[in-house]
Write a protein that holds these residues in place. Structure first.
Motif, mmCIF file in Angstrom:
data_model
loop_
_atom_site.group_PDB
_atom_site.id
_atom_site.type_symbol
_atom_site.label_atom_id
_atom_site.label_comp_id
_atom_site.label_asym_id
_atom_site.label_seq_id
_atom_site.Cartn_x
_atom_site.Cartn_y
_atom_site.Cartn_z
ATOM 1 N N ALA A 146 0.068 11.217 -5.784
ATOM 2 C CA ALA A 146 1.381 10.596 -6.040
ATOM 3 C C ALA A 146 2.416 11.676 -6.355
ATOM 4 O O ALA A 146 2.087 12.674 -6.994
ATOM 5 C CB ALA A 146 1.261 9.640 -7.226
ATOM 6 N N PRO A 147 3.636 11.506 -5.911
ATOM 7 C CA PRO A 147 4.151 10.420 -5.060
ATOM 8 C C PRO A 147 3.823 10.691 -3.602
ATOM 9 O O PRO A 147 4.300 11.670 -3.040
ATOM 10 C CB PRO A 147 5.659 10.491 -5.306
ATOM 11 N N CYS A 148 3.024 9.827 -3.032
ATOM 12 C CA CYS A 148 2.560 10.022 -1.657
ATOM 13 C C CYS A 148 3.486 9.291 -0.684
ATOM 14 O O CYS A 148 3.635 8.081 -0.750
ATOM 15 C CB CYS A 148 1.142 9.502 -1.512
ATOM 16 N N LEU A 149 4.102 10.043 0.209
ATOM 17 C CA LEU A 149 4.960 9.451 1.250
ATOM 18 C C LEU A 149 4.345 9.633 2.630
ATOM 19 O O LEU A 149 5.030 9.514 3.644
ATOM 20 C CB LEU A 149 6.348 10.098 1.203
ATOM 21 N N GLY A 150 3.075 9.968 2.654
ATOM 22 C CA GLY A 150 2.393 10.130 3.936
ATOM 23 C C GLY A 150 2.403 11.572 4.416
ATOM 24 O O GLY A 150 2.795 12.488 3.695
ATOM 25 N N TYR A 151 1.941 11.746 5.656
ATOM 26 C CA TYR A 151 1.831 13.073 6.259
ATOM 27 C C TYR A 151 2.726 13.158 7.499
ATOM 28 O O TYR A 151 2.866 12.183 8.240
ATOM 29 C CB TYR A 151 0.388 13.372 6.651
ATOM 30 N N SER A 152 3.298 14.332 7.704
ATOM 31 C CA SER A 152 4.145 14.550 8.877
ATOM 32 C C SER A 152 3.302 14.472 10.144
ATOM 33 O O SER A 152 2.229 15.078 10.230
ATOM 34 C CB SER A 152 4.817 15.923 8.778
ATOM 35 N N PHE A 153 3.795 13.717 11.142
ATOM 36 C CA PHE A 153 3.099 13.669 12.433
ATOM 37 C C PHE A 153 3.137 15.032 13.113
ATOM 38 O O PHE A 153 2.232 15.388 13.857
ATOM 39 C CB PHE A 153 3.774 12.651 13.362
ATOM 40 N N SER B 88 0.837 -1.199 0.000
ATOM 41 C CA SER B 88 0.000 0.000 0.000
ATOM 42 C C SER B 88 0.875 1.253 0.000
ATOM 43 O O SER B 88 0.570 2.252 -0.668
ATOM 44 C CB SER B 88 -0.907 -0.012 1.235
ATOM 45 N N PHE B 89 1.994 1.177 0.750
ATOM 46 C CA PHE B 89 2.957 2.282 0.777
ATOM 47 C C PHE B 89 3.545 2.512 -0.621
ATOM 48 O O PHE B 89 3.633 3.652 -1.107
ATOM 49 C CB PHE B 89 4.060 1.941 1.789
ATOM 50 N N LEU B 90 3.953 1.400 -1.293
ATOM 51 C CA LEU B 90 4.491 1.518 -2.657
ATOM 52 C C LEU B 90 3.435 2.048 -3.623
ATOM 53 O O LEU B 90 3.728 2.889 -4.488
ATOM 54 C CB LEU B 90 4.994 0.153 -3.143
ATOM 55 N N HIS C 209 -2.664 7.986 -2.519
ATOM 56 C CA HIS C 209 -3.244 7.202 -1.437
ATOM 57 C C HIS C 209 -4.407 7.973 -0.830
ATOM 58 O O HIS C 209 -4.378 9.205 -0.767
ATOM 59 C CB HIS C 209 -2.175 6.936 -0.367
ATOM 60 N N ASP C 210 -5.423 7.234 -0.384
ATOM 61 C CA ASP C 210 -6.555 7.845 0.314
ATOM 62 C C ASP C 210 -6.456 7.524 1.804
ATOM 63 O O ASP C 210 -6.273 6.365 2.186
ATOM 64 C CB ASP C 210 -7.882 7.312 -0.225
ATOM 65 N N TYR C 211 -6.527 8.571 2.641
ATOM 66 C CA TYR C 211 -6.527 8.382 4.088
ATOM 67 C C TYR C 211 -7.908 8.726 4.602
ATOM 68 O O TYR C 211 -8.394 9.849 4.390
ATOM 69 C CB TYR C 211 -5.484 9.292 4.752
ATOM 70 N N SER C 212 -8.537 7.776 5.279
ATOM 71 C CA SER C 212 -9.857 8.044 5.836
ATOM 72 C C SER C 212 -9.715 8.456 7.290
ATOM 73 O O SER C 212 -8.944 7.869 8.044
ATOM 74 C CB SER C 212 -10.744 6.801 5.728
#
Length: 329
Positions: A89-96, A67-69, A76-79
């Motif tokens: 894309a390119p989605c590497l997530g969100y900073s905490f 899912s990360f790749l 990526h969808d974050y619920s």
């Protein structure tokens, strides 16, 4: 050449894929719970369960990795409860820490680090190669000894000391330059160069010392080779012997060294960025490590790996372009 480039691209993709797997495993095998970190202070069990679900941490580890790749290539969808947040894309997530997309943080830090690295490398190569050649051409004379002493001093002086002296002299005492702040090149080219001049000099002095020593050693070795003696026997002027028959062979090893240094400066010039207050990728990594901001740490690590892979491929291509004896196979 085309076949070689295709093989390098495939090799680079494999290296980055392996690096992503290792970093991802370390990311989730570490002592810190990413969901707990993202949940923040005052986290309740219900809130923690929602965060785990939104980050996909309630799925098997293999599914999480793919899912990360997938997010890197397709987004990526974050619920988060009833709402869904799309990370393109390119989605590497969100900073905490800041809740910003990691790609946004990298996008603002990379131009700063690239500006610092390219300027410092250009200046250091000019100074280092120039000093190395002068010491060879004036060897066993006072200029040779004086430059060698300067090179040794430059080699032994830490970058934070050079940065501090430059700031005190040129910003505080003489006030010839402003205290460095990053100005985008596209916004104000003159301001960009003016603000980065001192960081370039601080980094370049350290690197130039290494290049001067290597240039001197390689040039002296090349001068003793048969084709140089033959060129001199034909009566070619010394400057033509140096430029046509010595310089090319002597500088070839510098290409590999400079390419690796360029990648290293881009990704690890933390001291220089800290001393001059530049918001580059090194600063972003230090800040992320201090706050255990794992998505940013993973993003910076993958970016650094990509920079090293590209720099190595570029070094090989330049190596073959400079030295005709080298074939890309």
């Amino acid at each position: 050449m085309i076949g070689y480039l295709i093989r390098r691209v495939v090799g680079a993709a494999i290296v980055l894929l392996a690096l992503s797997a290792i970093v991802y495993a370390l990311f989730y095998a570490g002592p810190s719970d990413p969901a707990l970190l993202a949940c923040g202070k005052g986290c309740t069990p219900d809130r923690l369960a929602v965060v785990k679900s939104s980050m996909g941490l309630d799925k098997p580890l293999v599914d999480q990795y793919f899912s990360f790749l997938y997010g890197i290539f397709f987004g990526h969808d974050y619920s988060s409860g009833p709402s869904v947040q799309h990370c393109p894309a390119p989605c590497l997530g969100y900073s905490f820490e800041t809740d910003q997309p990691v790609t946004t943080i990298l996008g603002s830090a990379l131009p700063v680090s690239a500006s610092l690295a390219i300027g410092a490398m250009t200046l250091s190569l000019l100074l280092g190669i120039g000093a190395g050649l002068v010491t060879v051409l004036s060897r066993q004379r006072w200029l040779d000894r004086a430059l060698n002493a300067v090179v040794l001093v430059g080699y032994a002086t830490p970058v934070f000391l050079v940065a501090l002296v430059l700031l005190i002299v040129f910003c505080a005492d003489l006030q010839w330059l402003p205290f460095p702040t990053y100005v985008p090149l596209t916004q104000d080219p003159a301001g960009w160069a003016q603000n980065l001049l001192l960081p370039w000099i601080a980094l370049a002095l350290i690197l130039a010392a290494a290049y001067a020593r290597m240039t001197r050693a390689q040039t002296l070795e090349t001068l003793s080779e048969d084709h140089v003696r033959t060129a001199r026997a034909y009566g070619l002027p010394e400057h033509r012997v140096i430029t046509r028959h010595v310089l090319r062979g002597a500088l070839t090893p510098l290409v590999t060294m400079a390419a690796i240094d360029l990648a290293a400066v881009m990704t690890s010039a933390v001291l220089t960025e800290t001393m001059f207050g530049l918001p580059g990728i090194g600063q972003a990594l230090v800040s992320a490590v201090g706050s255990t901001d794992l998505p940013v740490i993973v993003g910076v690590t993958l970016t650094a790996g990509a920079v090293y892979v590209v720099a190595n491929a570029l070094a090989d291509v330049l190596y073959a372009a400079i030295d005709p004896r080298v074939e890309l196979t």
